[in-house]
Design a protein around this motif. Structure first.
Motif, PDB file in Angstrom:
ATOM      1  N   ALA A 540       0.832  -1.200   0.000  1.00  0.00           N
ATOM      2  CA  ALA A 540       0.000   0.000   0.000  1.00  0.00           C
ATOM      3  C   ALA A 540       0.867   1.251   0.000  1.00  0.00           C
ATOM      4  N   LEU A 541       1.933   1.244   0.780  1.00  0.00           N
ATOM      5  CA  LEU A 541       2.828   2.390   0.821  1.00  0.00           C
ATOM      6  C   LEU A 541       3.469   2.626  -0.541  1.00  0.00           C
ATOM      7  N   SER A 542       3.897   1.562  -1.185  1.00  0.00           N
ATOM      8  CA  SER A 542       4.506   1.687  -2.517  1.00  0.00           C
ATOM      9  C   SER A 542       3.520   2.270  -3.524  1.00  0.00           C
ATOM     10  N   THR A 543       2.268   1.830  -3.467  1.00  0.00           N
ATOM     11  CA  THR A 543       1.244   2.351  -4.375  1.00  0.00           C
ATOM     12  C   THR A 543       1.018   3.838  -4.141  1.00  0.00           C
ATOM     13  N   MET A 544       0.935   4.243  -2.893  1.00  0.00           N
ATOM     14  CA  MET A 544       0.707   5.650  -2.582  1.00  0.00           C
ATOM     15  C   MET A 544       1.903   6.508  -2.991  1.00  0.00           C
ATOM     16  N   GLN A 545       3.102   5.977  -2.851  1.00  0.00           N
ATOM     17  CA  GLN A 545       4.280   6.713  -3.310  1.00  0.00           C
ATOM     18  C   GLN A 545       4.248   6.891  -4.832  1.00  0.00           C
ATOM     19  N   THR A 546       3.759   5.871  -5.522  1.00  0.00           N
ATOM     20  CA  THR A 546       3.605   6.000  -6.979  1.00  0.00           C
ATOM     21  C   THR A 546       2.608   7.100  -7.317  1.00  0.00           C
ATOM     22  N   TYR A 547       1.504   7.169  -6.574  1.00  0.00           N
ATOM     23  CA  TYR A 547       0.514   8.229  -6.808  1.00  0.00           C
ATOM     24  C   TYR A 547       1.144   9.608  -6.618  1.00  0.00           C
ATOM     25  N   TYR A 548       1.991   9.735  -5.620  1.00  0.00           N
ATOM     26  CA  TYR A 548       2.683  11.021  -5.420  1.00  0.00           C
ATOM     27  C   TYR A 548       3.552  11.348  -6.627  1.00  0.00           C
ATOM     28  N   ARG A 549       4.319  10.399  -7.095  1.00  0.00           N
ATOM     29  CA  ARG A 549       5.214  10.633  -8.231  1.00  0.00           C
ATOM     30  C   ARG A 549       4.429  10.999  -9.483  1.00  0.00           C
ATOM     31  N   ILE A 550       3.284  10.367  -9.655  1.00  0.00           N
ATOM     32  CA  ILE A 550       2.436  10.714 -10.799  1.00  0.00           C
ATOM     33  C   ILE A 550       1.897  12.134 -10.645  1.00  0.00           C
ATOM     34  N   ALA A 551       1.471  12.457  -9.443  1.00  0.00           N
ATOM     35  CA  ALA A 551       0.849  13.768  -9.204  1.00  0.00           C
ATOM     36  C   ALA A 551       1.804  14.910  -9.496  1.00  0.00           C
ATOM     37  N   VAL A 552       3.060  14.773  -9.121  1.00  0.00           N
ATOM     38  CA  VAL A 552       4.010  15.875  -9.311  1.00  0.00           C
ATOM     39  C   VAL A 552       4.764  15.772 -10.623  1.00  0.00           C
ATOM     40  N   GLY A 553       4.420  14.773 -11.452  1.00  0.00           N
ATOM     41  CA  GLY A 553       4.994  14.681 -12.783  1.00  0.00           C
ATOM     42  C   GLY A 553       6.278  13.899 -12.890  1.00  0.00           C
ATOM     43  N   LEU A 554       6.637  13.135 -11.876  1.00  0.00           N
ATOM     44  CA  LEU A 554       7.854  12.329 -11.936  1.00  0.00           C
ATOM     45  C   LEU A 554       7.627  10.984 -12.618  1.00  0.00           C
ATOM     46  N   GLU A 555       6.376  10.652 -12.861  1.00  0.00           N
ATOM     47  CA  GLU A 555       6.053   9.351 -13.440  1.00  0.00           C
ATOM     48  C   GLU A 555       4.761   9.480 -14.243  1.00  0.00           C
ATOM     49  N   GLU A 556       4.663   8.767 -15.353  1.00  0.00           N
ATOM     50  CA  GLU A 556       3.453   8.790 -16.166  1.00  0.00           C
ATOM     51  C   GLU A 556       2.401   7.861 -15.557  1.00  0.00           C
ATOM     52  N   PRO A 557       1.138   8.294 -15.527  1.00  0.00           N
ATOM     53  CA  PRO A 557       0.101   7.417 -14.963  1.00  0.00           C
ATOM     54  C   PRO A 557      -0.221   6.269 -15.903  1.00  0.00           C
ATOM     55  N   PRO A 558      -0.513   5.096 -15.346  1.00  0.00           N
ATOM     56  CA  PRO A 558      -0.959   3.985 -16.197  1.00  0.00           C
ATOM     57  C   PRO A 558      -2.382   4.244 -16.665  1.00  0.00           C
ATOM     58  N   PRO A 559      -2.780   3.671 -17.790  1.00  0.00           N
ATOM     59  CA  PRO A 559      -4.161   3.875 -18.257  1.00  0.00           C
ATOM     60  C   PRO A 559      -5.161   3.217 -17.305  1.00  0.00           C
ATOM     61  N   ASP A 560      -6.325   3.834 -17.158  1.00  0.00           N
ATOM     62  CA  ASP A 560      -7.377   3.241 -16.343  1.00  0.00           C
ATOM     63  C   ASP A 560      -7.918   1.994 -17.014  1.00  0.00           C
ATOM     64  N   SER A 561      -8.488   1.116 -16.222  1.00  0.00           N
ATOM     65  CA  SER A 561      -9.183  -0.029 -16.789  1.00  0.00           C
ATOM     66  C   SER A 561     -10.443   0.455 -17.495  1.00  0.00           C
ATOM     67  N   PRO A 562     -10.760  -0.103 -18.667  1.00  0.00           N
ATOM     68  CA  PRO A 562     -11.970   0.327 -19.380  1.00  0.00           C
ATOM     69  C   PRO A 562     -13.221   0.091 -18.541  1.00  0.00           C
ATOM     70  N   ALA A 563     -14.154   1.013 -18.608  1.00  0.00           N
ATOM     71  CA  ALA A 563     -15.406   0.886 -17.851  1.00  0.00           C
ATOM     72  C   ALA A 563     -16.449   1.796 -18.464  1.00  0.00           C
TER      73      ALA A 563
END
Length: 752
Positions: A540-563
């Motif tokens: 969970a901590l790793s996932t939240m750290q990824t969200y931070y990196r995406i938010a500030v532009g250090l990482e590209e977000p993965p595509p959402d699952s189709p819905a």
């Protein structure tokens, strides 16, 4: 909204049996939008899950008629940056406004925001009339209102600025007043400044007076605010006083609603200053909350910082504003010095905060009452109401009384949205934030964004709070201004700030020095246990750290699952018998659809191969239904969604008109009120035959005093000859140009 209707038949069509649907809606294409924003209001609202002793019956009315977002966030939990982000649609990450020197770093001078159009400008430019009153942007940041609030007809579009006063003062006033004269001397000796005073308005005697102030601490100006107990100091029933800021704002909003007569929808924005300090309110609202002996304090853990290593604490104080710990300590010391009870002043403060919340709730009620009692059905039935706050507020949690912290009570805001087509009395737990309000308003109004908006429309959650699919992320992002210096009006670096990220389950805090916190709200709603070092929560901590990196532009977000999800109808919406029910389904950004097939139960309604994917339900009997949509992606993979609704509040009798019409007073034509009885399914309205207005005949059907949207008039055309062309027409006269009429046909043989 009176109107006249007449039908006539000419050559055109090729059906053996035809139903003609003339649907007149009380709803305009674009709704009126009312935004009510409070200052420093946390989750102290009944039905939101905050303080258990909150008294908010009017806000509860909104909750019962709309969707409450239980996981909404301020994107920068302090007044100036939060409001700058909300009204521009730009996240603090991109504007660089986090809170340092918020008085001098003004939104309209910010190097990014000065080139962006506010919500008000956009609505005015694209056809709305706008009016705002109270605290909209941060106080003192209204100099551009003469331009951005001005309507196309030249009217200013702005009422009165919000004012935190009145303050108790001496006859020689000082900035932000003096300690309340009714406080005991131990309180006065312990606390300063008086900005955080609390109590109810009362007569101050001859040595003191209430004052309003304008201007900053260097050049304040004062005016007297009048209060008179009329010689009975303990009897408040006959006291007379001036109105305070929020009462003036509510009054101006009500006057605007009651007097609105323009042929365009409106955007009304009302900014209330309470429950922002100082914590003064009329005595009647203190009487609505528990007595001091019964007041419950917020959940306070004296050891709350034992597992926190980040720099936001009472020692390091790495925040743009640091008064929260000082304020908590001062209130504790007041109670200890005066009464030997560290909780005494904390309870008095909490009681005053609750009274201020009850007071602002009453002002919200005035606006709701004016909308609900409006004689204009387009206001009464076609107004979207958005209620929120600029940020939350600690009431002692984390040993802190203020906003601008990274924790739940500071970041979380109330957000309630009510209006036509919105699910009633539903909760949405999905993370959203204030930056999503701008695009939501644009979506409902049908307007075009003037610049790239950082938020996303919440419309999918408003029709289906549990399963709606939107274009936003599965987490919210809030920037917390640190003590790092910021160049005037420039973009502050994200790396110098702290961040708070919230999913449905977790809050993750990332400080600028790299320290982190993780809280599991499923098991720890008070955020008392930091799980950042827990091996069981490493993923969970790793996932939240990824969200931070995406938010500030250090990482590209993965595509959402189709819905896919339903845009129309809203979940559990109720329709009149015989009303045409419109269906619409949309996919998220990752969905590539080749078509949607709609089903009512097991019965096929329609297959639609092009967006927007829509269908209609006609003539369903009274009862509860579930409509499902099955979509096929370009890849061939299936997707599905469903929504439930109810039909039938107006009776079950046959409601199709089978006589020649209402334009001629001939035998068999409708000519009196008893013959109008079949129109009861149209919803509450006055119906009569009028001879004063006619087109091809000598009379018309006259409809007035409608109180709700209704399905319309349906005309069965039988004995039509195959191969013959028929033209079906109707003519109406509307008293308002923003009413919408729809004319559709249905082949009863094929069901199309």
């Amino acid at each position: 909204m009176p109107l006249f209707i007449k039908f006539y038949l000419k050559l055109s069509s090729v059906f053996t049996g035809l139903l003609v649907f003339f649907a007149l809606n009380a709803l305009a294409d674009s709704p009126n939008i009312v935004i009510i924003i409070c200052d420093d209001l946390n989750d102290t609202i009944e039905g939101i899950g905050g303080h258990p002793q909150a008294y908010t019956p009017n806000i509860n009315r909104l909750i019962n008629s709309g969707v409450r977002f239980t996981n909404a966030a301020s994107n920068a939990p302090i007044c100036g940056p939060s409001r700058a982000s909300l009204w521009s649609g730009i996240h603090p990450i991109n504007s660089g406004m986090y809170g340092m020197d918020q008085q001098s770093n003004r939104w309209d001078n910010n190097v990014v925001l000065k080139n962006k159009k506010t919500l008000f400008e956009t609505f005015i430019d694209q056809g709305y009339y706008s009016y705002a009153t109270g605290k909209i942007h941060h106080n003192g940041h209204e100099s551009s209102y003469s331009t951005i609030m001005r309507n196309t007809d030249g009217s200013s579009g702005f009422g009165t600025k919000g004012n935190f006063g009145p303050y108790p003062n001496t006859n020689s006033p000082v900035f932000q007043g003096v300690d309340p004269p009714w406080w005991n001397q131990d309180y006065k000796d312990t606390v300063s400044p008086p900005y955080s005073g609390f109590g109810y308005y009362q007569d101050l005697g001859s040595n003191h007076k209430w004052t309003l102030q304008s201007g900053g601490s260097n050049n304040p100006s004062f005016s007297t605010w009048n209060y008179d107990d009329n010689g009975t100091p303990n009897d408040f029933s006959d006291d007379t006083r001036d109105l305070v800021s929020d009462e003036i704002s509510a009054q101006q909003a009500v006057n605007f609603i009651n007097g609105y007569n323009k042929n365009k929808p409106f955007l009304l924005t009302v900014g209330f200053v309470r429950p922002h300090s100082p914590y003064y309110a009329p005595k009647e609202f203190f009487d609505l909350v528990p007595a001091l002996s019964d007041i419950q304090l917020a959940p306070i853990n004296a050891n709350d910082y034992n597992d926190i290593t980040g720099p936001v604490n009472n020692s390091d104080k790495d925040l743009a504003q640091t008064s929260g710990w000082w304020k908590y300590t001062q209130y504790k010391n007041m109670g200890t010095e005066a009464y030997g009870d560290a909780e005494r002043a904390l309870k008095e403060f909490t009681q005053a905060y609750l009274a201020c919340v009850a007071f602002v709730d009453a002002q919200v009620g005035k606006i709701m009452d004016s909308i609900e009692a409006s004689t204009d059905p387009n206001i009464r039935n076609n107004t979207l109401i958005i209620f929120t706050s600029d940020h939350g507020y600690h009431l002692g949690e984390k040993l802190y009384i203020f906003k601008q912290s990274p924790w739940e009570e500071s970041v979380r805001v109330p957000l309630i949205i009510s209006g036509p087509g919105i699910a009633s009395n539903k909760a949405c737990t999905k993370p959203v934030s204030l930056v999503d309000i701008y695009p939501t308003c644009m979506d409902y109004a049908g307007l075009t964004a003037p610049h790239t908006l950082d938020g996303h429309s919440m419309r999918a959650f408003l029709s289906d709070p549990e399963n709606g699919q939107w274009g936003g992320a599965s987490y919210s992002v809030s920037g917390i201004g640190s003590s790092a210096s910021v160049a005037r009006n420039q973009v502050a670096a994200y790396s110098d700030q702290h961040f708070s990220i919230r999913t449905e389950q977790y809050r993750f805090i990332r400080y600028r020095n790299g320290e982190v916190e993780l809280y599991d709200h499923n098991n720890d709603p008070n955020e008392w246990t930091n799980l950042a070092s827990s091996p069981a929560h490493a993923e969970a901590l790793s996932t939240m750290q990824t969200y931070y990196r995406i938010a500030v532009g250090l990482e590209e977000p993965p595509p959402d699952s189709p819905a896919i999800s339903f845009v129309k109808p809203a979940s559990d919406e109720i329709f009149y018998l015989k009303e045409t029910i419109e269906l619409e389904v949309q996919g998220n950004a990752s969905t590539s659809l080749s078509g949607i097939t709609f089903y009512l139960g097991d019965a096929l309604i329609k297959s639609d191969s092009s967006a927007p994917f829509t269908a209609k339900v006609y003539d369903a009997a009274e009862g509860s239904y579930t409509v499902s949509a099955v979509g096929e992606q370009s890849s061939g993979d299936p997707l599905s969604a469903d929504v439930s609704f109810t039909i039938g509040l107006q009776g079950t009798s046959e409601n199709l008109i089978s006589n020649p019409g209402f334009e001629n007073s001939t035998v068999g034509a409708i000519s009196n009120e008893s013959e109008l009885a079949p129109f009861s399914y149209m919803g509450p309205a006055d119906r009569s035959i009028s001879a004063s207005t006619a087109y091809s005949g000598n009379q018309s059907l006259y409809i007035s005093n409608r109180t709700q949207n209704y399905s319309g008039i349906k005309y069965l055309l039988g004995d039509l000859t195959v191969g013959t062309s028929y033209q079906i027409s109707c003519k109406i006269q509307l008293s308002q140009t923003n009413t919408v009429a729809r004319f559709t046909r249905k082949n009863i043989a094929s069901g199309t």
